[in-house]
Enzyme design. Structure first.
Site, PDB file in Angstrom:
ATOM      1  N   CYS A  53      85.208 -23.188  26.478  1.00 26.91           N
ATOM      2  CA  CYS A  53      85.306 -24.341  25.585  1.00 26.91           C
ATOM      3  C   CYS A  53      84.546 -24.011  24.303  1.00 26.91           C
ATOM      4  O   CYS A  53      83.345 -23.707  24.354  1.00 26.91           O
ATOM      5  CB  CYS A  53      84.716 -25.582  26.249  1.00 26.91           C
ATOM      6  SG  CYS A  53      84.631 -27.003  25.129  1.00 26.91           S
ATOM      7  N   ASP A  60      86.220 -23.078  30.905  1.00 26.67           N
ATOM      8  CA  ASP A  60      87.329 -23.979  31.206  1.00 26.67           C
ATOM      9  C   ASP A  60      88.195 -23.277  32.231  1.00 26.67           C
ATOM     10  O   ASP A  60      88.507 -22.094  32.084  1.00 26.67           O
ATOM     11  CB  ASP A  60      88.178 -24.250  29.960  1.00 26.67           C
ATOM     12  CG  ASP A  60      87.628 -25.351  29.090  1.00 26.67           C
ATOM     13  OD1 ASP A  60      87.037 -26.288  29.632  1.00 26.67           O
ATOM     14  OD2 ASP A  60      87.819 -25.274  27.864  1.00 26.67           O
ATOM     15  N   ILE A  75     108.922  -9.254  31.400  1.00 29.27           N
ATOM     16  CA  ILE A  75     107.470  -9.113  31.269  1.00 29.27           C
ATOM     17  C   ILE A  75     106.940  -8.228  32.392  1.00 29.27           C
ATOM     18  O   ILE A  75     107.245  -8.459  33.566  1.00 29.27           O
ATOM     19  CB  ILE A  75     106.793 -10.501  31.321  1.00 29.27           C
ATOM     20  CG1 ILE A  75     107.260 -11.368  30.161  1.00 29.27           C
ATOM     21  CG2 ILE A  75     105.272 -10.363  31.347  1.00 29.27           C
ATOM     22  CD1 ILE A  75     106.919 -12.840  30.315  1.00 29.27           C
ATOM     23  N   GLU A  76     106.115  -7.249  32.033  1.00 30.63           N
ATOM     24  CA  GLU A  76     105.488  -6.360  33.008  1.00 30.63           C
ATOM     25  C   GLU A  76     104.178  -7.013  33.474  1.00 30.63           C
ATOM     26  O   GLU A  76     103.359  -7.419  32.661  1.00 30.63           O
ATOM     27  CB  GLU A  76     105.243  -4.990  32.353  1.00 30.63           C
ATOM     28  CG  GLU A  76     104.845  -3.901  33.317  1.00 30.63           C
ATOM     29  CD  GLU A  76     103.375  -3.932  33.668  1.00 30.63           C
ATOM     30  OE1 GLU A  76     103.048  -3.730  34.853  1.00 30.63           O
ATOM     31  OE2 GLU A  76     102.541  -4.174  32.768  1.00 30.63           O
ATOM     32  N   HIS A  94      92.404 -25.791  24.629  1.00 30.35           N
ATOM     33  CA  HIS A  94      93.531 -25.747  25.562  1.00 30.35           C
ATOM     34  C   HIS A  94      94.868 -25.640  24.837  1.00 30.35           C
ATOM     35  O   HIS A  94      95.730 -24.851  25.229  1.00 30.35           O
ATOM     36  CB  HIS A  94      93.571 -27.017  26.429  1.00 30.35           C
ATOM     37  CG  HIS A  94      92.355 -27.226  27.270  1.00 30.35           C
ATOM     38  ND1 HIS A  94      91.920 -28.477  27.617  1.00 30.35           N
ATOM     39  CD2 HIS A  94      91.493 -26.365  27.850  1.00 30.35           C
ATOM     40  CE1 HIS A  94      90.848 -28.385  28.375  1.00 30.35           C
ATOM     41  NE2 HIS A  94      90.567 -27.099  28.531  1.00 30.35           N
ATOM     42  N   GLU A  95      95.026 -26.450  23.803  1.00 29.12           N
ATOM     43  CA  GLU A  95      96.287 -26.471  23.063  1.00 29.12           C
ATOM     44  C   GLU A  95      96.586 -25.103  22.447  1.00 29.12           C
ATOM     45  O   GLU A  95      97.736 -24.646  22.426  1.00 29.12           O
ATOM     46  CB  GLU A  95      96.223 -27.535  21.948  1.00 29.12           C
ATOM     47  CG  GLU A  95      96.062 -28.954  22.459  1.00 29.12           C
ATOM     48  CD  GLU A  95      94.627 -29.348  22.821  1.00 29.12           C
ATOM     49  OE1 GLU A  95      94.441 -30.526  23.192  1.00 29.12           O
ATOM     50  OE2 GLU A  95      93.698 -28.524  22.753  1.00 29.12           O
TER      51      GLU A  95
END
Length: 137
Positions: A53, A60, A75-76, A94-95
């Protein structure tokens, strides 16, 4: 920050996350999708996501869910794990986590569709879930 700044709605964190869109984290590698042209969904769940945070400096915790329909590349997983681990000591809201992950994945594999969801643990009596989706044109 002065009381006047607070009273007009200027946050002490204004501008302190401006570097996030250009932040370079470990590369997310890919491999060829030998079923290109077939629509199928790949789902990843990262149940032990951790970042910091930027306001409190405390960790977080949350679950990151990724769901995508690949085009030419997939995606590997090992590189995705190393990429996610880079957030562990990063001060980020977070966003911004969800948006940054989504944009890095688009850059890496150019999917037909992708959704990233961050479902964060309760903090201060508030549950936060952030979701962003993208569909290629």
């Amino acid at each position: 920050m002065s009381h006047q700044q607070e009273s007009i709605g200027i946050s002490a964190y204004e501008g302190r996350q401006d570097h996030i869109p250009s932040l370079k984290l470990p590369e997310i590698e890919s491999f060829a999708n030998v079923y290109e042209g077939k629509d199928y969904t790949i789902d990843f769940t990262i149940p032990e996501f951790t970042a910091v945070c930027p306001k409190t400096g405390l960790p977080d915790f949350g679950v990151i869910e990724i769901s995508y329909i690949p085009k030419a590349k997939c995606i590997e997983l090992k590189s995705l794990k190393e990429y996610i681990l880079a957030y562990r000591n990063l001060g980020i809201f977070h966003e911004n986590v969800v948006n940054h992950i989504l944009e890095d994945l688009i850059q890496s594999v150019d999917p037909k569709y992708i959704k990233v969801k961050g479902d964060y643990n309760l903090r201060g009596g508030i549950k936060t879930i952030v979701t962003r989706e993208y569909t290629s044109k």
